[in-house]
Design an enzyme around this catalytic site. Structure first.
Site, mmCIF file in Angstrom:
data_model
loop_
_atom_site.group_PDB
_atom_site.id
_atom_site.type_symbol
_atom_site.label_atom_id
_atom_site.label_comp_id
_atom_site.label_asym_id
_atom_site.label_seq_id
_atom_site.Cartn_x
_atom_site.Cartn_y
_atom_site.Cartn_z
ATOM 1 N N ARG B 183 0.901 -1.247 0.122
ATOM 2 C CA ARG B 183 0.056 -0.011 -0.052
ATOM 3 C C ARG B 183 0.772 1.160 0.056
ATOM 4 O O ARG B 183 0.616 2.330 0.644
ATOM 5 C CB ARG B 183 -0.938 -0.031 1.303
ATOM 6 C CG ARG B 183 -1.750 -1.372 1.176
ATOM 7 C CD ARG B 183 -2.516 -1.718 0.203
ATOM 8 N NE ARG B 183 -3.075 -2.794 0.104
ATOM 9 C CZ ARG B 183 -4.040 -3.528 -0.809
ATOM 10 N NH1 ARG B 183 -3.864 -2.927 -2.089
ATOM 11 N NH2 ARG B 183 -4.574 -4.650 -0.409
ATOM 12 N N ASN B 225 2.576 -7.434 7.859
ATOM 13 C CA ASN B 225 2.344 -8.697 6.943
ATOM 14 C C ASN B 225 3.925 -8.973 6.911
ATOM 15 O O ASN B 225 4.507 -8.699 5.941
ATOM 16 C CB ASN B 225 1.908 -8.805 5.712
ATOM 17 C CG ASN B 225 0.256 -8.448 6.036
ATOM 18 O OD1 ASN B 225 -0.420 -8.843 6.733
ATOM 19 N ND2 ASN B 225 -0.020 -7.547 5.064
ATOM 20 N N GLU B 308 -6.147 -11.510 8.348
ATOM 21 C CA GLU B 308 -5.850 -11.811 6.904
ATOM 22 C C GLU B 308 -4.580 -12.754 6.690
ATOM 23 O O GLU B 308 -3.664 -12.613 5.701
ATOM 24 C CB GLU B 308 -5.500 -10.395 6.269
ATOM 25 C CG GLU B 308 -6.776 -9.466 6.436
ATOM 26 C CD GLU B 308 -6.363 -8.352 5.898
ATOM 27 O OE1 GLU B 308 -5.084 -7.677 5.827
ATOM 28 O OE2 GLU B 308 -7.495 -7.518 5.562
ATOM 29 N N ARG B 341 -2.394 -5.270 17.054
ATOM 30 C CA ARG B 341 -3.534 -4.685 16.196
ATOM 31 C C ARG B 341 -4.682 -5.450 16.438
ATOM 32 O O ARG B 341 -4.678 -6.475 16.503
ATOM 33 C CB ARG B 341 -2.932 -4.662 14.546
ATOM 34 C CG ARG B 341 -1.705 -3.772 14.410
ATOM 35 C CD ARG B 341 -1.394 -3.957 13.107
ATOM 36 N NE ARG B 341 -1.899 -3.041 12.293
ATOM 37 C CZ ARG B 341 -2.735 -3.366 11.197
ATOM 38 N NH1 ARG B 341 -2.668 -4.527 10.609
ATOM 39 N NH2 ARG B 341 -3.458 -2.481 10.210
ATOM 40 N N ARG B 358 -18.662 -7.866 9.318
ATOM 41 C CA ARG B 358 -17.007 -7.590 9.453
ATOM 42 C C ARG B 358 -16.836 -6.356 10.369
ATOM 43 O O ARG B 358 -16.042 -6.444 11.389
ATOM 44 C CB ARG B 358 -16.316 -7.345 8.215
ATOM 45 C CG ARG B 358 -15.016 -6.824 8.455
ATOM 46 C CD ARG B 358 -14.095 -6.784 6.996
ATOM 47 N NE ARG B 358 -12.918 -5.844 7.183
ATOM 48 C CZ ARG B 358 -12.107 -5.765 6.111
ATOM 49 N NH1 ARG B 358 -12.573 -6.397 4.944
ATOM 50 N NH2 ARG B 358 -11.126 -4.912 6.394
ATOM 51 N N ASP B 387 -11.919 -0.479 7.239
ATOM 52 C CA ASP B 387 -10.375 -0.602 6.973
ATOM 53 C C ASP B 387 -9.956 0.770 6.016
ATOM 54 O O ASP B 387 -9.799 0.916 5.031
ATOM 55 C CB ASP B 387 -10.290 -1.683 5.759
ATOM 56 C CG ASP B 387 -8.839 -1.933 5.702
ATOM 57 O OD1 ASP B 387 -7.931 -1.388 6.266
ATOM 58 O OD2 ASP B 387 -8.510 -2.766 4.799
ATOM 59 N N GLU B 409 -5.176 4.007 15.357
ATOM 60 C CA GLU B 409 -4.237 3.984 14.183
ATOM 61 C C GLU B 409 -5.123 4.585 12.975
ATOM 62 O O GLU B 409 -6.308 4.312 12.389
ATOM 63 C CB GLU B 409 -4.160 2.318 13.911
ATOM 64 C CG GLU B 409 -3.426 2.168 12.584
ATOM 65 C CD GLU B 409 -3.073 0.667 12.324
ATOM 66 O OE1 GLU B 409 -2.771 -0.246 13.349
ATOM 67 O OE2 GLU B 409 -3.344 0.095 11.031
ATOM 68 N N GLU B 415 -4.260 4.713 0.852
ATOM 69 C CA GLU B 415 -4.671 3.605 0.140
ATOM 70 C C GLU B 415 -6.087 3.495 -0.577
ATOM 71 O O GLU B 415 -6.244 3.274 -1.630
ATOM 72 C CB GLU B 415 -4.682 2.243 1.249
ATOM 73 C CG GLU B 415 -5.344 1.110 0.599
ATOM 74 C CD GLU B 415 -5.405 -0.199 1.572
ATOM 75 O OE1 GLU B 415 -4.889 -0.054 2.889
ATOM 76 O OE2 GLU B 415 -5.632 -1.500 1.198
ATOM 77 N N TRP B 574 -14.425 -10.774 1.844
ATOM 78 C CA TRP B 574 -13.999 -9.969 2.390
ATOM 79 C C TRP B 574 -14.921 -9.027 3.460
ATOM 80 O O TRP B 574 -14.308 -8.269 4.238
ATOM 81 C CB TRP B 574 -12.930 -8.841 1.586
ATOM 82 C CG TRP B 574 -12.161 -9.461 0.679
ATOM 83 C CD1 TRP B 574 -11.962 -9.919 -0.116
ATOM 84 C CD2 TRP B 574 -10.544 -9.874 1.356
ATOM 85 N NE1 TRP B 574 -10.670 -10.546 -0.831
ATOM 86 C CE2 TRP B 574 -9.878 -10.262 0.175
ATOM 87 C CE3 TRP B 574 -9.920 -9.379 2.547
ATOM 88 C CZ2 TRP B 574 -8.513 -10.750 0.346
ATOM 89 C CZ3 TRP B 574 -8.678 -9.981 2.714
ATOM 90 C CH2 TRP B 574 -7.903 -10.585 1.599
#
Lengths: 712, 712
Positions: B183, B225, B308, B341, B358, B387, B409, B415, B574
């Site tokens: 991103r 990640n 994820e 997180r 979600r 998100d 955050e 993004e 998602w």
């Protein structure tokens, strides 16, 4: 109990040539008779194939207890090379379904084909070239016991298409997104390791053997999208290309290269690639000279120009005939060919502009050029006007260029037909395409077909087109370095059927599948054979049922093209739209109110397609924008058809899964497991297609399923 | 005439620290007074920053003709380090807008902040640590001439958030699809070349200087990640990580590492990563010991677990408190932190199942764990429940965990807000988020805000949370090796505003932009200043207008998340849906008939959001599924609002383009051109958004635009 398929973990799967398939011939007395041959007239290809013939016979008898004997020693089977002066016996019975034009065909390919004589229990195959004799040998293999036990008689077999070719979209490098084989679903390339030609090319020879057994004799070895690394195959890497040619040669398979139209600039350092520039012409001549020096039996060049970003003659204000002819001139002294793809369209369309129609593009670009292409140019035309969809109308280009050698381009790799995760036997689809009658209604008997056009027998075909036997049939290969060659073991049947159809486009897809079953699963029980037919015979139509309806096409995820995304291409530059709104769906391609695409067809199709009253249901949304409530010839509304076919499609996949479980124990475990894994994914994916497509249309139309089934 | 921004082609753009920004201080007599310092009490960080302070003063006077003098020599500006025993003067005037809780803040961070005394035309900045003194220096730089010419007085400044951090989602390797910076929209990583830590880290020090000038003092240097290559930063590559730490240290910036919860297995060779396993605990302790041995001022670990696809404690039947605490135990002896997180949700949802939401996930997973996290764990909560969308409700987790140190955050990298191709100044959005009052109506004055929660002043905050000053504010960085640091030169303003808001969340976004203009474009004409405000002040709302409407979110192309695709995520796993059908659109998250998500909020919001009558327009479709004809508080229907805002958004971008052309000649050509190029793309993209979104809703609703504008 699993059959022995001669497959080990180390070796690739034998596909349709397990040693067991050679049992009938291999258990007998075989002879190779070369007494009438003038070896001095043979080139590099013929000499290589002669060696192969001897090896094939030795291999068969070694496995099955027969013997190779002298031709004078009363063999059960004699393979006799007659030399190039050999002619077809006057009393031969044609075994092709369509006997009309047989003389023409013989004229078009005097050195192709073979004659099988069975007399007094002995079989003699005669042919004028080693490669044709090799094809005759595999005909005997394919027939098995029947080759020796049938009634006496004489049969001549010749390939319908003089040019029978597989195009590999393989890259030398591994692309970070597309992988190594563009639109490949069977692992990496059999030709290239990452970045280089493979050191060990033995598998390429095995591949050539499989191709020879189904009559394919030309292979293009690199992607039509020619990237920087692959461009060098034409120059720096010729010694490596020659190694690939040498690996294919023993089975009579010649290689072609995809080349970039910009090569005179990118490889040659010229300031232009203008096809009318003298330096450019000279560069191509020199390049061709060097290729044939390295590979005397080289086939020619394949070109994707002015297409999806590839360079082409438009940059210089030249047309595609100008572009193709400069390459044709370069390869002509060597007897080479140029396959020039007609897949030219605007891939930066504006979705807001409904007057632009990608379906029109190939015809608009190429039909006006008819008669301008050199005799050694083949214009290679995708079967439909879009891009290898599960269902498309036949490309009108195929009916528009009688003075041009046209090749039909099919796609064996299953880009839009399940990507070799779904069982989807394409034989029936190809049979429909080859048998389509551009100048006659669907029911007309004996009318000219697409197969006739591409084999040089279309109406008004120019003499040079007739003489050359047209442009033939080409297809994108589905083979990779996967152990089963094709990812899904059942996808082998597509490669098999494609090869056989190039020899005889009238062959029945079900009969071809039966041949494939007999060879691939020797001694298959009736239950296994029935199950394979049950799973595969109707699998293309099953796939069609659960994906995009009524010929509208696409609805796949952009980029990788797998799985549903109804609106995925709806607002993109690619020109692939369905225009669904709350009232209806489809693309108006009529002359009356639409893009006028129907006018590219000759009668009767220009009129059949023009009206929703006469347009076949399966293409309705390709030609017309209709309300969801429009009633099909089948008697149900468009939206109800969508629901019905999507529920039915999933039920059919469920039946395929169940069918496989009934017989999976009869095949080797690795085959059983791979098929099982693929069928599970096919079912998952089919459910996703069903639910997304049905939900999309329920949300948009508001019309509930007449049968009250679950839509989300 | 272009201003001189001290930028050359070779050097990165100076951003908000061109040498010209130092003119006011640099032209005067400056002193650094360390007389009261016990140097023996300083660690590695303090010693490095002391050196930097001297260098900064020398650099300023060298460029602008002033002098560095002794503190006893009547300097115009004295920077005085008071030593760790220093206290805030009793008579200091707070300059923070919110004076309530000032004592608590001082208690929470006794060593942070600085005091500015201006008397008799001389300025003295005192601070207890070198880093705070450095922040004081940059405060003087930021004020320019006003620092020296204002009225006499005393001001104490302390950061609202004790923890102020930027997270880099940088990979060491370059990913074939995601690139190097996940991103990231500003080129490659400033830390890593392809595969290795950069040999030349001088740019990292320049980055640290920019951060110090806006008060950021912590940076996490690798992607949350954590891939295989990056995992090794924790072990084999520690010497290289230490080099990065050394490059950041001169400006008082400490580093953190993202680590994989599976590290005990993947790096340590253990059979488990179970957080309750003794060997796992020992492995983490040993790993932490080695890190701090190599980097004494190391900050701590950042963890994305069970999210994820990243590994986490769920695999062992443990919860996230168990998971976080095992790492917390390991870093505690070193004074380290664990940023854990809360971005945990099911990313393999079934779109058919409307009961799974979600948006509920973070609350459902984390709220029950309140009170279970160790004191040195910070639970890092994305600002919204989804998100980083252009518009989302505030995450209810922020109001649900008084016994936990919560960090907010944010995402500076754009993004979902134009990917640094679109001008989108996020200061106003962050201001709204930080000022949101979870326990009071929007109009309540003086009520507790999100900013209060994350700085340890939420209602019922546990003593340990108060003492630590809460969990602070973190954000994903937007910086890469692009010459302008951020791709779009205007995206620098987002990084600037983020840093300043961590010091004072009540700062006005327009005023912050004005600060940024003054520093970045020294001597900017009123016309340039006006144009920059005209382009940027409202740019976030402009972006919102032409993208997904009314808080519904997403509608972006899957994968890369750029450009419109209304149904792009509609049938994916998602969990990001809009449920548009022919009648209406939106997600029912009410307690009465929907997913019950509104119940995660305290009053009054649980009720405000519950009813479409009280739900704010801008979040209507996030909370409710309504007919297209539903009339908003604004007086227009939902579908007409979609049309109106999308037409208006494009018109506003057209105005931005025109505005820039009026003033572009006043900035250096490279800045002018880069902005021009980006604005052109923004306009192209905005038109695409407008037309696709409007067409989608016209096709679906059938309701024409009331004003008859063109929809396709």
């Amino acid at each position: 109990m699993p059959l022995d398929l001669d497959a080990t973990d180390a070796a690739p799967h034998p596909a349709w040539l397990p040693d067991a398939a050679l049992a009938a011939a291999g258990g007998r007395r075989l002879a190779l008779d070369l007494t009438s041959v003038d070896a001095g007239r043979h080139g590099v290809l013929d000499r290589a194939v002669l060696g192969t013939l001897a090896t094939e016979l030795e291999r068969a008898v070694a496995a099955h207890g027969g013997a190779v004997v002298a031709a004078t020693d009363s063999p059960d089977l004699t393979l006799r090379l007659t030399g190039l002066a050999g002619t077809t016996p006057a009393d031969a019975t044609s075994v092709r379904g369509d006997s009309a034009g047989e003389a023409d065909r013989a004229a078009a390919g005097p050195h192709d084909g073979f004659t099988v004589v069975r007399a007094d229990g002995r079989v003699t195959v005669t042919a004028a070239t080693p490669t044709s004799l090799l094809h005759g040998w595999f005909e005997v293999v394919r027939q098995g016991e029947a080759a020796f036990t049938g009634a006496d008689g004489v049969a001549h077999r010749a390939p319908a298409a003089a040019l029978r070719m597989l195009d590999h979209w393989d890259n030398v490098d591994v692309h970070p997104v597309m992988g190594q084989v563009e639109r490949g679903y069977a692992g990496g390339s059999i030709f290239y390791d990452a970045g280089v030609v493979r050191a060990d090319l033995s598998r390429v020879t095995t591949y050539a053997r499989l191709l020879a057994a189904v009559g394919i004799d030309r292979v293009s070895i690199n992607n039509v999208n020619v990237h920087a690394r692959e461009a060098r195959l034409l120059t720096d890497d010729l010694p490596e290309v020659a190694r690939i040619a040498a690996a294919l040669r023993p089975y009579g398979v010649r290689i072609h290269l995809s080349v970039s139209f910009a090569a005179p600039m990118t490889l040659g350092g010229l300031a232009t690639s203008d096809p009318l520039d003298e330096d450019v012409r000279a560069w191509w001549r020199d390049a061709a000279d060097r290729v044939w020096e390295a590979i005397p039996d080289f086939g020619g060049f394949v070109v994707k120009a002015d297409s999806e970003g590839q360079p082409g003659p438009f940059a210089y204000g030249r047309d595609h005939a100008d572009g193709a002819n400069v390459l044709a001139e370069a390869v002509a002294p060597h007897g080479g060919l140029v396959h020039w793809r007609a897949f030219v369209y605007n891939h930066t369309q504006d979705w807001r502009d409904r007057s632009t129609d990608r379906a029109r593009a190939a015809f608009d670009h190429f039909a006006p050029l008819d008669g301008r292409f050199a005799d050694n140019v083949v214009v290679q035309v995708k079967h439909g006007p879009l891009d290898f969809q599960t269902r498309e109308a036949v490309s009108p280009v195929l009916a528009a260029m009688p003075r041009t050698r046209l090749a039909l381009e099919l796609q064996v790799t299953q880009e839009y037909t399940g990507q070799q995760r779904h069982a989807c036997y394409l034989g029936p689809w190809w049979g429909e395409l080859l048998g389509f009658r551009p100048w006659d209604g669907a029911a007309a008997e004996g009318a000219t077909t697409v197969a006739d056009v591409v084999t040089g027998h279309g109406p008004d075909a120019a003499p040079a087109v007739v003489a050359a036997g047209g442009g033939g049939i080409a297809a994108v290969s589905n083979v990779g370095d996967d152990r089963f060659w094709t990812g899904h073991p059942f996808a082998q049947a597509n490669l098999y059927a494609f090869g056989r159809l190039t020899w005889d486009p009238t062959l029945d897809a079900t009969a071809l599948l039966d041949e494939w079953v007999s060879l691939t699963f020797p001694g298959a029980s009736p239950a296994l054979r029935d199950a394979l037919h049950g799973i595969l015979d109707g699998s293309w139509r099953t796939y069609e049922r659960y994906t995009a309806p009524l010929g509208v096409g696409f609805m796949v995820r952009p980029g990788h093209h797998y799985g549903p995304d109804v609106d995925g291409y709806e607002y993109t530059p690619w020109g692939t739209y369905h225009f669904a709104d709350r009232d209806g769906i489809g693309v108006d391609r009529t002359r009356a109110t639409g893009t006028g695409y129907t006018g590219q067809y000759p009668a009767p199709w220009r009129d059949v397609y023009e009206s929703p009253d006469t347009c076949p249901d399966e293409l309705l949304l390709f030609f017309h924008h209709v309300p969801y409530t429009h009633v099909l010839h089948s008697g149900v509304s468009v939206v109800q058809h969508v629901y019905d076919t999507h529920f039915a499609g999933v039920e059919q996949v469920e039946a395929m899964v169940a069918r496989w479980e009934e017989v999976a124990a009869e095949v080797p475990t690795d085959v059983a497991d791979r098929v099982r894994e693929r069928l599970a994914e096919q079912l998952r994916s089919a459910v996703e297609w069903r639910d997304q497509v049905n939900t999309y249309f329920l949300r948009k139309s508001g019309i509930p399923d007449a049968h009250g089934r679950t839509i989300y």
